[in-house]
Design a protein around this motif. Structure first.
Motif, PDB file in Angstrom:
ATOM      1  N   GLN A 254     -69.992   7.001  -4.242  1.00  0.00           N
ATOM      2  CA  GLN A 254     -69.487   6.147  -3.143  1.00  0.00           C
ATOM      3  C   GLN A 254     -69.284   6.971  -1.878  1.00  0.00           C
ATOM      4  N   ARG A 255     -68.801   8.208  -2.055  1.00  0.00           N
ATOM      5  CA  ARG A 255     -68.558   9.078  -0.902  1.00  0.00           C
ATOM      6  C   ARG A 255     -69.882   9.358  -0.159  1.00  0.00           C
ATOM      7  N   CYS A 256     -70.939   9.579  -0.955  1.00  0.00           N
ATOM      8  CA  CYS A 256     -72.254   9.828  -0.345  1.00  0.00           C
ATOM      9  C   CYS A 256     -72.738   8.579   0.389  1.00  0.00           C
ATOM     10  N   GLU A 257     -72.591   7.406  -0.259  1.00  0.00           N
ATOM     11  CA  GLU A 257     -73.025   6.145   0.379  1.00  0.00           C
ATOM     12  C   GLU A 257     -72.302   5.969   1.711  1.00  0.00           C
ATOM     13  N   MET A 258     -71.014   6.271   1.686  1.00  0.00           N
ATOM     14  CA  MET A 258     -70.189   6.128   2.877  1.00  0.00           C
ATOM     15  C   MET A 258     -70.726   7.025   4.008  1.00  0.00           C
TER      16      MET A 258
ATOM     17  N   VAL B  27     -72.057  13.288  10.607  1.00  0.00           N
ATOM     18  CA  VAL B  27     -71.024  13.353   9.574  1.00  0.00           C
ATOM     19  C   VAL B  27     -71.025  14.739   8.934  1.00  0.00           C
ATOM     20  N   ALA B  28     -69.838  15.311   8.716  1.00  0.00           N
ATOM     21  CA  ALA B  28     -69.732  16.543   7.918  1.00  0.00           C
ATOM     22  C   ALA B  28     -69.137  16.179   6.567  1.00  0.00           C
ATOM     23  N   MET B  29     -69.904  16.408   5.499  1.00  0.00           N
ATOM     24  CA  MET B  29     -69.389  16.214   4.137  1.00  0.00           C
ATOM     25  C   MET B  29     -68.926  17.588   3.672  1.00  0.00           C
ATOM     26  N   VAL B  30     -67.627  17.762   3.489  1.00  0.00           N
ATOM     27  CA  VAL B  30     -67.130  19.111   3.193  1.00  0.00           C
ATOM     28  C   VAL B  30     -66.875  19.312   1.695  1.00  0.00           C
ATOM     29  N   CYS B  31     -67.122  20.534   1.226  1.00  0.00           N
ATOM     30  CA  CYS B  31     -66.870  20.922  -0.165  1.00  0.00           C
ATOM     31  C   CYS B  31     -66.195  22.288  -0.132  1.00  0.00           C
ATOM     32  N   SER B  32     -65.452  22.617  -1.185  1.00  0.00           N
ATOM     33  CA  SER B  32     -64.889  23.970  -1.237  1.00  0.00           C
ATOM     34  C   SER B  32     -65.994  24.948  -1.631  1.00  0.00           C
ATOM     35  N   GLY B  33     -65.815  26.198  -1.288  1.00  0.00           N
ATOM     36  CA  GLY B  33     -66.782  27.222  -1.675  1.00  0.00           C
ATOM     37  C   GLY B  33     -68.126  26.970  -1.014  1.00  0.00           C
ATOM     38  N   ASP B  34     -69.170  26.924  -1.825  1.00  0.00           N
ATOM     39  CA  ASP B  34     -70.511  26.608  -1.341  1.00  0.00           C
ATOM     40  C   ASP B  34     -70.844  25.165  -1.737  1.00  0.00           C
ATOM     41  N   ALA B  35     -71.480  24.431  -0.826  1.00  0.00           N
ATOM     42  CA  ALA B  35     -71.748  23.006  -1.064  1.00  0.00           C
ATOM     43  C   ALA B  35     -72.836  22.788  -2.111  1.00  0.00           C
ATOM     44  N   GLY B  36     -73.627  23.825  -2.373  1.00  0.00           N
ATOM     45  CA  GLY B  36     -74.732  23.684  -3.314  1.00  0.00           C
ATOM     46  C   GLY B  36     -74.418  24.250  -4.690  1.00  0.00           C
TER      47      GLY B  36
ATOM     48  N   TYR C 154     -61.426  10.639   9.533  1.00  0.00           N
ATOM     49  CA  TYR C 154     -61.517  11.170   8.167  1.00  0.00           C
ATOM     50  C   TYR C 154     -61.754  10.038   7.179  1.00  0.00           C
ATOM     51  N   LEU C 155     -62.785  10.169   6.343  1.00  0.00           N
ATOM     52  CA  LEU C 155     -63.081   9.163   5.328  1.00  0.00           C
ATOM     53  C   LEU C 155     -63.016   9.860   3.977  1.00  0.00           C
ATOM     54  N   THR C 156     -62.174   9.392   3.073  1.00  0.00           N
ATOM     55  CA  THR C 156     -62.064  10.075   1.779  1.00  0.00           C
ATOM     56  C   THR C 156     -62.228   9.084   0.628  1.00  0.00           C
ATOM     57  N   THR C 157     -62.631   9.628  -0.502  1.00  0.00           N
ATOM     58  CA  THR C 157     -62.597   8.862  -1.759  1.00  0.00           C
ATOM     59  C   THR C 157     -62.010   9.819  -2.786  1.00  0.00           C
ATOM     60  N   PRO C 158     -61.338   9.297  -3.813  1.00  0.00           N
ATOM     61  CA  PRO C 158     -60.772  10.196  -4.826  1.00  0.00           C
ATOM     62  C   PRO C 158     -61.870  10.883  -5.636  1.00  0.00           C
ATOM     63  N   MET C 159     -61.463  11.852  -6.474  1.00  0.00           N
ATOM     64  CA  MET C 159     -62.387  12.552  -7.361  1.00  0.00           C
ATOM     65  C   MET C 159     -63.060  11.519  -8.271  1.00  0.00           C
TER      66      MET C 159
ATOM     67  N   VAL D 166     -67.082  12.649  12.465  1.00  0.00           N
ATOM     68  CA  VAL D 166     -66.640  12.070  11.190  1.00  0.00           C
ATOM     69  C   VAL D 166     -66.679  13.141  10.098  1.00  0.00           C
ATOM     70  N   ILE D 167     -65.568  13.239   9.348  1.00  0.00           N
ATOM     71  CA  ILE D 167     -65.492  14.215   8.249  1.00  0.00           C
ATOM     72  C   ILE D 167     -65.209  13.453   6.969  1.00  0.00           C
ATOM     73  N   THR D 168     -65.958  13.800   5.914  1.00  0.00           N
ATOM     74  CA  THR D 168     -65.663  13.190   4.624  1.00  0.00           C
ATOM     75  C   THR D 168     -65.664  14.254   3.533  1.00  0.00           C
ATOM     76  N   GLY D 169     -65.038  13.936   2.397  1.00  0.00           N
ATOM     77  CA  GLY D 169     -64.958  14.907   1.306  1.00  0.00           C
ATOM     78  C   GLY D 169     -63.817  14.531   0.386  1.00  0.00           C
ATOM     79  N   TYR D 170     -63.621  15.355  -0.619  1.00  0.00           N
ATOM     80  CA  TYR D 170     -62.538  15.144  -1.585  1.00  0.00           C
ATOM     81  C   TYR D 170     -61.196  15.351  -0.858  1.00  0.00           C
TER      82      TYR D 170
END
Ligand code: SAH
Length: 243
Positions: A60-64, A75-84, A50-55, A30-34
């Motif tokens: 909600q994305r975290c709850e999901m 689950v992989a929650m993806v972010c651009s650049g560095d996640a932190g 793929y599970l997405t929520t808008p900006m 499962v992949i989620t993110g913007y």
């Protein structure tokens, strides 16, 4: 119980992703993110859920993500650049107070400051400060205070979220704060679409930067007193020759 990985994808696509990030994405069903980042992955990994929520629906994305993990999926929650770095890692820890049994692991990525610095030359060779001009989560007065403090201390300054349609004059206002302490001819750089096909950059003075229109796919660099142009690139001396 599944586990949640918070994965920094790097600034562009593909080649600037770490091997570790790639392994984790291959492993997670499962992949989620913007939406924008998830769409980039769909082509390469078509068989995932793929599970997405808008900006602006980050909570909600975290709850999901936690609910999916509770069902037993990694689950992989993806972010651009560095996640932190202006990413989702901190929010997952906050929302995760409600889900103490679900494990979180952060996978680092190349942040826009590093990706952009490599395009411009070597602007971050000495002490630097990263400041976001987005006032969605920070009051503008605090942003100005940080800009002035960093300029006063002669840091090289790297600006994320330099402007958007709603905030067209923010970069110009930030340059005014810089000009209270830094010279008009301070060497600056802007990089658009780091790591992507349309990547471009420009090196210019602080005075000229003040007149520039940028967008949300741009990272801005403002040099320190010693930053110079060498071979057409923006270079901050490391200082070895002065010791
Ligand atoms: N977590 C991200 C930052 C998210 S904040 C990271 O570590 O890079 C979003 C801002 O990052 C953008 O407004 C822009 O200033 C910068 N940014 C992210 N990706 C970029 C890219 N490919 N090219 C230029 N700037 C980028």
């Amino acid at each position: 119980m599944g586990k949640i990985y918070v994965v920094g994808l790097g600034p562009g696509a593909g080649s600037q992703m770490t091997l570790c990030a790639k392994d984790v994405i291959e492993h997670c069903p499962v992949i989620t993110g913007y939406t924008v980042y998830v769409d980039l992955l769909k082509e390469e990994f078509p068989d995932k859920v793929y599970l997405t929520t808008p900006m602006k629906q980050e909570v909600q994305r975290c709850e999901m993500a936690f609910q999916e993990a509770e069902k037993g999926h990694d689950v992989a929650m993806v972010c651009s650049g560095d996640a932190g770095i202006y990413g989702m890692a901190g929010l997952l820890y906050e929302v995760g107070k409600k889900y103490p049994d679900i494990e979180l692991e952060i996978i680092p990525g190349i942040t826009a400051a590093c990706g952009g610095a490599a395009v411009l030359g070597a602007p971050l060779m000495h002490d630097f400060a990263v400041i976001s001009l987005s006032d969605l989560l920070t009051p503008w007065e605090k942003i100005e205070k940080r800009l002035r403090a960093a300029a006063m201390a002669d840091f090289v300054i790297c600006l994320y979220n330099p402007s958007s349609k709603k905030r067209a004059d923010y970069l110009s206002r930030a340059c005014d704060c810089m000009l209270e302490y830094k010279r008009k001819d301070t060497v600056c750089g802007i990089v658009r679409n780091i790591g992507r096909r349309e990547e471009s950059y420009e090196i210019l003075t602080l005075e000229a930067l003040k007149e520039k229109q940028t967008d949300m796919f741009t990272t801005v660099f403002i040099g320190n007193e010693q930053t110079d142009i060498i071979r057409g690139k923006m270079v901050t001396p490391r200082g070895y020759r002065n010791v």
